[in-house]
Design a protein around this motif. Structure first.
Motif, PDB file in Angstrom:
ATOM      1  N   MET A 108      -5.457  -2.299  -5.819  1.00  0.00           N
ATOM      2  CA  MET A 108      -4.979  -2.625  -7.158  1.00  0.00           C
ATOM      3  C   MET A 108      -3.500  -2.980  -7.079  1.00  0.00           C
ATOM      4  O   MET A 108      -2.745  -2.338  -6.355  1.00  0.00           O
ATOM      5  N   PRO A 109      -3.036  -4.016  -7.802  1.00  0.00           N
ATOM      6  CA  PRO A 109      -1.626  -4.383  -7.748  1.00  0.00           C
ATOM      7  C   PRO A 109      -0.723  -3.197  -8.070  1.00  0.00           C
ATOM      8  O   PRO A 109      -1.035  -2.370  -8.942  1.00  0.00           O
ATOM      9  N   LEU A 110       0.414  -3.123  -7.368  1.00  0.00           N
ATOM     10  CA  LEU A 110       1.336  -2.005  -7.537  1.00  0.00           C
ATOM     11  C   LEU A 110       1.804  -1.891  -8.982  1.00  0.00           C
ATOM     12  O   LEU A 110       1.903  -0.792  -9.537  1.00  0.00           O
ATOM     13  N   ALA A 111       2.112  -3.030  -9.626  1.00  0.00           N
ATOM     14  CA  ALA A 111       2.625  -2.987 -10.994  1.00  0.00           C
ATOM     15  C   ALA A 111       1.610  -2.356 -11.937  1.00  0.00           C
ATOM     16  O   ALA A 111       1.964  -1.552 -12.810  1.00  0.00           O
ATOM     17  N   THR A 112       0.328  -2.699 -11.754  1.00  0.00           N
ATOM     18  CA  THR A 112      -0.715  -2.137 -12.614  1.00  0.00           C
ATOM     19  C   THR A 112      -0.830  -0.630 -12.416  1.00  0.00           C
ATOM     20  O   THR A 112      -0.915   0.148 -13.374  1.00  0.00           O
ATOM     21  N   MET A 113      -0.823  -0.194 -11.148  1.00  0.00           N
ATOM     22  CA  MET A 113      -0.951   1.230 -10.876  1.00  0.00           C
ATOM     23  C   MET A 113       0.266   1.994 -11.402  1.00  0.00           C
ATOM     24  O   MET A 113       0.140   3.123 -11.914  1.00  0.00           O
ATOM     25  N   THR A 114       1.448   1.393 -11.302  1.00  0.00           N
ATOM     26  CA  THR A 114       2.654   2.052 -11.795  1.00  0.00           C
ATOM     27  C   THR A 114       2.600   2.217 -13.305  1.00  0.00           C
ATOM     28  O   THR A 114       2.936   3.281 -13.835  1.00  0.00           O
ATOM     29  N   ARG A 115       2.167   1.167 -14.017  1.00  0.00           N
ATOM     30  CA  ARG A 115       2.054   1.266 -15.476  1.00  0.00           C
ATOM     31  C   ARG A 115       1.067   2.360 -15.862  1.00  0.00           C
ATOM     32  O   ARG A 115       1.319   3.154 -16.780  1.00  0.00           O
ATOM     33  N   VAL A 124       0.835  -1.204   0.000  1.00  0.00           N
ATOM     34  CA  VAL A 124       0.000   0.000   0.000  1.00  0.00           C
ATOM     35  C   VAL A 124       0.869   1.254   0.000  1.00  0.00           C
ATOM     36  O   VAL A 124       0.624   2.204  -0.756  1.00  0.00           O
ATOM     37  N   LEU A 125       1.917   1.278   0.824  1.00  0.00           N
ATOM     38  CA  LEU A 125       2.784   2.460   0.885  1.00  0.00           C
ATOM     39  C   LEU A 125       3.527   2.673  -0.433  1.00  0.00           C
ATOM     40  O   LEU A 125       3.683   3.816  -0.892  1.00  0.00           O
ATOM     41  N   GLN A 126       3.978   1.589  -1.063  1.00  0.00           N
ATOM     42  CA  GLN A 126       4.637   1.716  -2.358  1.00  0.00           C
ATOM     43  C   GLN A 126       3.686   2.287  -3.399  1.00  0.00           C
ATOM     44  O   GLN A 126       4.079   3.099  -4.240  1.00  0.00           O
ATOM     45  N   THR A 127       2.432   1.861  -3.334  1.00  0.00           N
ATOM     46  CA  THR A 127       1.435   2.377  -4.270  1.00  0.00           C
ATOM     47  C   THR A 127       1.206   3.865  -4.045  1.00  0.00           C
ATOM     48  O   THR A 127       1.139   4.657  -5.000  1.00  0.00           O
ATOM     49  N   LEU A 128       1.086   4.279  -2.781  1.00  0.00           N
ATOM     50  CA  LEU A 128       0.906   5.704  -2.481  1.00  0.00           C
ATOM     51  C   LEU A 128       2.056   6.540  -3.026  1.00  0.00           C
ATOM     52  O   LEU A 128       1.854   7.599  -3.626  1.00  0.00           O
ATOM     53  N   VAL A 129       3.273   6.059  -2.825  1.00  0.00           N
ATOM     54  CA  VAL A 129       4.446   6.795  -3.298  1.00  0.00           C
ATOM     55  C   VAL A 129       4.475   6.845  -4.823  1.00  0.00           C
ATOM     56  O   VAL A 129       4.772   7.877  -5.430  1.00  0.00           O
ATOM     57  N   VAL A 169      -0.098  13.687   1.172  1.00  0.00           N
ATOM     58  CA  VAL A 169      -0.845  12.438   1.041  1.00  0.00           C
ATOM     59  C   VAL A 169      -1.847  12.365   2.189  1.00  0.00           C
ATOM     60  O   VAL A 169      -1.468  12.209   3.351  1.00  0.00           O
ATOM     61  N   GLY A 170      -3.127  12.480   1.842  1.00  0.00           N
ATOM     62  CA  GLY A 170      -4.168  12.502   2.851  1.00  0.00           C
ATOM     63  C   GLY A 170      -5.067  11.280   2.810  1.00  0.00           C
ATOM     64  O   GLY A 170      -4.816  10.322   2.062  1.00  0.00           O
ATOM     65  N   LEU A 171      -6.126  11.323   3.593  1.00  0.00           N
ATOM     66  CA  LEU A 171      -7.032  10.176   3.747  1.00  0.00           C
ATOM     67  C   LEU A 171      -7.620   9.741   2.414  1.00  0.00           C
ATOM     68  O   LEU A 171      -7.747   8.551   2.134  1.00  0.00           O
ATOM     69  N   THR A 172      -7.966  10.690   1.564  1.00  0.00           N
ATOM     70  CA  THR A 172      -8.638  10.346   0.305  1.00  0.00           C
ATOM     71  C   THR A 172      -7.712   9.641  -0.684  1.00  0.00           C
ATOM     72  O   THR A 172      -8.179   9.066  -1.664  1.00  0.00           O
ATOM     73  N   HIS A 173      -6.407   9.699  -0.457  1.00  0.00           N
ATOM     74  CA  HIS A 173      -5.473   9.006  -1.340  1.00  0.00           C
ATOM     75  C   HIS A 173      -5.356   7.517  -1.003  1.00  0.00           C
ATOM     76  O   HIS A 173      -4.812   6.754  -1.799  1.00  0.00           O
ATOM     77  N   LEU A 174      -5.843   7.105   0.155  1.00  0.00           N
ATOM     78  CA  LEU A 174      -5.710   5.724   0.587  1.00  0.00           C
ATOM     79  C   LEU A 174      -6.723   4.835  -0.130  1.00  0.00           C
ATOM     80  O   LEU A 174      -7.792   5.293  -0.536  1.00  0.00           O
ATOM     81  N   PRO A 175      -6.409   3.536  -0.251  1.00  0.00           N
ATOM     82  CA  PRO A 175      -7.420   2.601  -0.759  1.00  0.00           C
ATOM     83  C   PRO A 175      -8.667   2.659   0.125  1.00  0.00           C
ATOM     84  O   PRO A 175      -8.590   2.884   1.340  1.00  0.00           O
TER      85      PRO A 175
END
Length: 622
Positions: free
Chosen positions: A578-585, A536-541, A550-556
């Motif tokens: 959502m998987p990190l790889a998908t979000m990064t792409r 989750v943290l990697q996805t946020l970053v 980075v606030g509450l609304t950015h969280l899953p």
């Protein structure tokens, strides 16, 4: 050390003597190549395949401190590599590629050679090559063209240098690879210097105890050429290679001795201020000591030495709830007592085992991990104990030593030990008692000496009662029990989240985690434990722009609050993000579109090297 390379004709003659006639090739090739060819004889002529994305992400998490401390050197070498049609590779201590950046022109060729993240380039996997041979020889070296053991790699040239830990173990390898004509003494010098810079940064990142910086030439203090010694409770627990050279000693001679015997009783006079230190032999060095005062109370010194935290800083004893347990486990492991780690899935059992290895007496030896749950019953016996040539259909020519023999001199980690078939438990017990392993299909037995750490999320006593696990093996592997708390049970949860967010990229992008987001992250139950938190943290970053709040609304949505918060009556798992790889792409695609598909501009906005964007585009075209 300057290498001299044989001509193409000499290498061809050496290959003919060795591969066709079975003769010693030593007169015609470099000694390290000759030694490596002999070590590589069991290697099969097959292209290595990258490991799965999930396993690679876990290996990257385990090496996060190395990755963070090597980032500047990766970027610096990438400039040279891009200009010379090469790529830069960083591997972990076992030769597994973690990162690869460089020339977009050479990246497609690198993929054909399997120079990809997730591929094992150790000698047992790929034969003679700069990465694996640098690991085996423990020195910087080059392997050019047909000096590679496998003919399929003969169009490669590589220069690699090992990165050493402060206790003489290997943390990883830096490598430059490209066309053979592009790899020369200059490339070798670059990776050797970069490896020294990474070692310096790794050691400066150790925050426990004191770090003594010194050199006979005062002007070199503050540079990567300064000597460094890590002192804890009056004992030398780490040193860099410059320190060894300055004192003319090896790690074995220097480590764990009393610092006063080397530096004299007045060594603390340079605390927080630069000065001259007179050694017992009358010699003088310029020095400065940084860190906590010597009299300050600390946890047990062995457990604190060279612990690989996540990111470029060791965990603080005030915010890491696992450290007291780790300290106890290191102490018993150093006495030859096996350790059994229990904990929920994702609670960090393998990370804990690796920290045990780095903090223990065998930190300079190999760390060999075997996941008993992931191997089919038909393969686990061969994987553990090895096999002789022709032991079964499909066996490698010349056989395989097996994971237990590979762990000789180091630590064997058996993950999910409860999944080991009953038929093999008695054989494992015999090896643990006799410290001798015999391969399948016969062949000579080999004596082995290693420390043992096992892990499980199962209830072993209940399995023994049900007849599914041997009682005698349970007593043998459970000499000391280390039960890791679930993330929802950890009292340092808030501090851990803050630290991980910074270390997983939040600090580099100058992100600020707002109080409402931190409250929600702290309150969430984390059914996937630390593994889920990191994802989750990697996805946020990855999704945040530099300097974002980075606030509450950015969280899953599952993490923002509700039935999965700690303290609620429900115990329902949250919706998987959502998987990190998908979000990064998706993020890269969006930034590329916003930048009019200007790769340089997109890379700058994303905070990555251009080759990362090029590699993304190449994958999109497939």
């Amino acid at each position: 050390m300057t290498e001299t390379h044989p001509s193409a004709g000499q290498v061809a003659l050496a290959r003919e003597r060795f591969f066709e006639q079975g003769l010693d090739p030593a007169p015609w090739i470099a000694p390290h190549i000759s030694r490596s060819w002999r070590r590589s004889q069991p290697v099969a002529h097959a292209a290595p395949a990258p490991m799965g994305r999930v396993m690679l992400d876990e290996r990257r998490e385990q090496a996060m401190r190395l990755l963070a401390c090597a980032q500047a050197e990766l970027e610096g070498l990438a400039e040279h590599a891009t200009g010379h049609g090469c790529v830069v590779v960083l591997t972990d201590a076992h030769g597994l590629i973690l990162e690869e950046i460089g020339s977009p022109d050479f990246l497609p060729k690198a993929e054909r050679f399997a120079l990809l993240p997730g591929v094992d380039w150790s000698e047992p996997a790929c034969g003679t090559n700069a990465i694996g041979t640098a690991l085996a020889e423990r020195e910087a070296l080059t392997v050019l063209g047909r000096e590679h053991y496998l003919a399929q790699n003969s169009a490669l040239g590589c220069a690699a240098a090992p990165i050493f830990t402060s206790r003489g173990g290997i943390a990883g390898v830096l490598d430059i690879s490209g066309e053979p004509q592009q790899i020369n003494q200059h490339a070798l010098g670059l990776v050797r210097m970069a490896a020294q810079q990474v070692e310096h940064r790794l050691m400066r990142s150790q925050t426990q105890g004191q770090v003594l910086r010194f050199h006979r030439r005062p002007a070199l203090l503050g540079s990567a050429r300064e000597g460094l010694m890590h002192v804890l409770e009056g004992q030398i627990v780490g040193a860099n290679r410059v320190a060894l050279e300055l004192f003319g000693m090896s790690w074995e001679q220097l480590l764990d001795q009393d610092v006063e015997s080397l530096l004299g009783r007045r060594w603390t006079r340079v605390e927080q201020q630069r000065g001259l230190l007179t050694l017992p032999d009358g010699d003088q060095i310029a020095a400065i000591m940084e860190g906590a005062a010597r009299a300050e109370a600390r946890p047990h010194r062995v457990a604190q030495a060279a612990l690989p935290g996540i990111g470029c800083a060791a965990p603080s004893p005030h915010t890491d709830a696992v450290l007291p347990l780790l300290s106890q486990a290191v102490r018993v492991l150093n006495q030859g007592v096996s350790v059994l780690i229990a904990g929920e899935t994702g609670s960090g059992k393998e990370v804990f085992a690796r920290r045990l290895h780095q903090g223990g007496r065998r930190s300079g030896g190999p760390f060999v991990a075997v996941d008993c749950a992931s191997l089919p019953e038909t393969l686990i016996e061969a994987e553990l104990f090895g096999y002789a040539e022709g032991a079964f259909t499909g066996a490698r020519r010349r056989g395989m030593p097996g994971r237990i023999r590979e762990a000789d001199g180091g630590l064997l980690f058996l993950d999910e030990i409860a999944e080991m078939p009953l038929s093999l438990q008695s054989r494992l017990l015999r090896v643990l008692e006799e410290r001798v392993v015999t391969p399948l299909g016969g062949g000579p037995s080999a004596a082995v000496d290693f420390d043992l750490v096992c892990a499980t999320h199962a209830d072993l006593p209940a399995m023994v009662a049900a007849g599914r696990f041997r009682a005698d093996l349970m007593y043998r592997v459970a000499g000391f029990g280390a039960s890791l708390p679930a993330l929802r049970e950890r009292t340092d949860r808030r501090e851990l989240i803050t630290r991980l967010f910074a270390e997983l990229g939040g600090s580099g992008k100058r992100l600020q985690l707002q109080p409402d987001a931190l409250d929600a992250l702290t309150a969430y139950r984390w059914p996937g434990n630390v593994r889920e938190l990191r994802s989750v943290l990697q996805t946020l970053v990855a999704l945040a722009d530099p300097d974002d709040l980075v606030g509450l609304t950015h969280l899953p949505l599952a993490v923002q609050g509700g039935p999965t918060a700690i303290g609620s009556n429900a115990d329902l798992p949250g919706t998987a993000p959502m998987p990190l790889a998908t979000m990064t792409r998706q993020r890269i695609d969006q930034i590329l579109q916003d930048c009019g598909f200007d790769v340089a501009a997109a890379a700058s906005r994303l905070g990555v090297h251009r080759s990362t964007v090029y590699r993304h585009l190449a994958r999109q075209r497939k």
